[in-house]
Design an enzyme around this catalytic site. Structure first.
Site, PDB file in Angstrom:
ATOM      1  N   ARG A 186      76.790  38.366 -11.566  1.00 23.75           N
ATOM      2  CA  ARG A 186      77.808  38.904 -10.477  1.00 23.75           C
ATOM      3  C   ARG A 186      78.627  37.579  -9.966  1.00 23.75           C
ATOM      4  NH1 ARG A 186      76.717  41.967 -13.233  1.00 23.75           N
ATOM      5  NH2 ARG A 186      76.083  44.269 -13.005  1.00 23.75           N
ATOM      6  N   SER A 283      79.134  49.159  -6.133  1.00 20.30           N
ATOM      7  CA  SER A 283      77.778  48.774  -5.750  1.00 20.30           C
ATOM      8  C   SER A 283      78.118  47.665  -4.603  1.00 20.30           C
ATOM      9  CB  SER A 283      77.269  47.889  -6.928  1.00 20.30           C
ATOM     10  OG  SER A 283      76.892  48.748  -7.824  1.00 20.30           O
ATOM     11  N   GLU A 380      77.794  42.292  -2.342  1.00 20.98           N
ATOM     12  CA  GLU A 380      78.501  42.125  -3.506  1.00 20.98           C
ATOM     13  C   GLU A 380      79.977  41.686  -3.547  1.00 20.98           C
ATOM     14  OE1 GLU A 380      79.114  44.188  -7.976  1.00 20.98           O
ATOM     15  OE2 GLU A 380      77.153  44.036  -7.254  1.00 20.98           O
TER      16      GLU A 380
END
Length: 384
Positions: A186, A283, A380
């Protein structure tokens, strides 16, 4: 223009010109419809970038020379906690095409403003599998490399070829391959570089000593190319996919079937950001990774903690399981709450304070998880 006329679905509008005299600079505009969380904050100025000429026109305008810039793709991975000074660039570049073929690969290109899911579906419509595990992910093609999107056993870097960008400091264009993008879990060299410091271009005060790494904060991605294998090999090593495979009698799915499975699994777990009252950014936390030594220390105290061993020797913990274990699933703090079907998602009905209220909930969850498991969950999305 690459290979033309081979498939009816191939489009070659990526490099087309546009009349930048039609470019509108909107003043004091709400960003509620530009972010999936529904944060109703104000942008001092906003431009929807429809072609590269728009970007160059803005960079050549002294009005915007020393103002902060915020780049928005689909707004599905950003938490806006306040009004945004300076200039917001909403990337609306469109177009997609088959660039070329090699013996083993098809190189397919899409402009940064193309909706990611639509692009994945388009590749399958043309008989070019490879991205089906990434179906259903919200956002745009240009935003996908920023966080190296991934799902169900595939990451963007597994299918990535190269991307083009414009340096917002200089107006120069460039191309980066996978190694130069610094992809990780990520993350990429663009990961924390969306927001530029107020009153100056990022890095403007220092000589450029880091090459591509200095692009953090001032690179606007314009188009991305993907290398799709001609020999189809489905990626099935993920629990939810394996359950579908078992239910189907073990027969290996074709790419379209796998695409449908992924869409069904995602819709069963995750909220649609367009659904009223369920504004979200997907998320909210990364799954934390730890060393073997850290793992042994933690798992000794929490033997049922869900985890996955990675190829580099580290261990990934399931953030959603940890959040649920701390009792947060379906719980609220003010209007912000943890989604009942998946604890890694935070939802909010939207409004002026949406970003700040969701962030406050996230901080409380981080504190709980850290206190119980000794692990810090990393947020995130980009927080502005």
């Amino acid at each position: 223009m690459g290979i033309e006329g081979m498939h009816a679905g191939v489009e070659s509008t990526l490099a087309g010109g546009c009349d930048n005299s039609a470019m509108d600079v909107l003043r004091n505009v709400s960003l509620r419809s530009f972010n999936t969380l529904g944060a109703d904050v104000q942008a001092q100025a906003l431009v929807q970038v429809a072609c590269e000429a728009d970007i160059h026109a803005l960079l050549g305008d002294a009005t915007w020379r020393d103002v902060p810039i915020l780049i928005l793709g689909g707004g599905s991975n950003i938490v806006l906690t306040r009004d945004v000074p300076g200039l917001v660039l909403s990337v609306a570049l469109r177009g997609r095409r088959l660039v070329r073929e090699t013996e083993h690969l098809r190189i397919v290109e899409a402009a940064a403003g193309e909706p990611w899911h639509d692009f994945v579906a388009w590749t399958l419509d043309n008989g070019w599998p490879g991205l089906e595990n990434l179906a259903g992910i919200p956002g745009t093609v240009g935003a996908a490399p920023v966080q190296n999107i991934g799902a169900y056993g595939v990451e963007l870097q597994d299918r990535f070829d190269e991307l083009d960008y414009i340096d917002l400091r200089t107006g120069q264009t460039g191309t980066l391959g996978a190694a130069e993008c610094g992809f990780g879990y990520r993350q990429s060299i663009f990961r924390y570089g969306t927001w530029l410091a107020e009153g100056k271009r990022a890095g403007q005060e220092e000589p450029d000593k880091q090459g591509a790494a200095s692009l953090r904060g001032h690179a606007l991605i314009t188009r991305v190319r993907f290398a799709l294998p001609k020999v189809y090999q489905p990626v099935l090593g993920y629990a939810d996919i394996e359950q579908r495979l078992l239910a189907a009698g073990g027969a290996e799915p074709d790419a379209r079937t796998l695409f449908d499975w992924v869409c069904e699994i995602r819709s069963a777990k995750l909220p649609d950001p367009r659904e009223p009252g369920l504004g979200n950014v997907g998320s909210f936390f990364k799954n934390p990774t730890v060393s073997e030594e850290q793992f042994q220390h933690i798992i000794g105290r929490h033997p049922h903690l869900v985890h996955y061993r990675l190829g580099d020797g580290t261990i990934k913990f399931a953030a959603a399981w940890m959040i649920d274990a701390c009792g947060w699933k379906a719980q609220s703090m003010g209007p912000a709450r943890v989604y009942a079907r998946h604890a890694i998602v935070l939802v909010h009905p939207g409004g002026p304070a949406a970003g700040a209220e969701v962030l406050a909930l996230a901080r409380a969850i981080q504190a709980s998880v850290c206190e119980r498991f000794g692990v810090v969950l990393e947020i995130e999305p980009v927080v502005v």
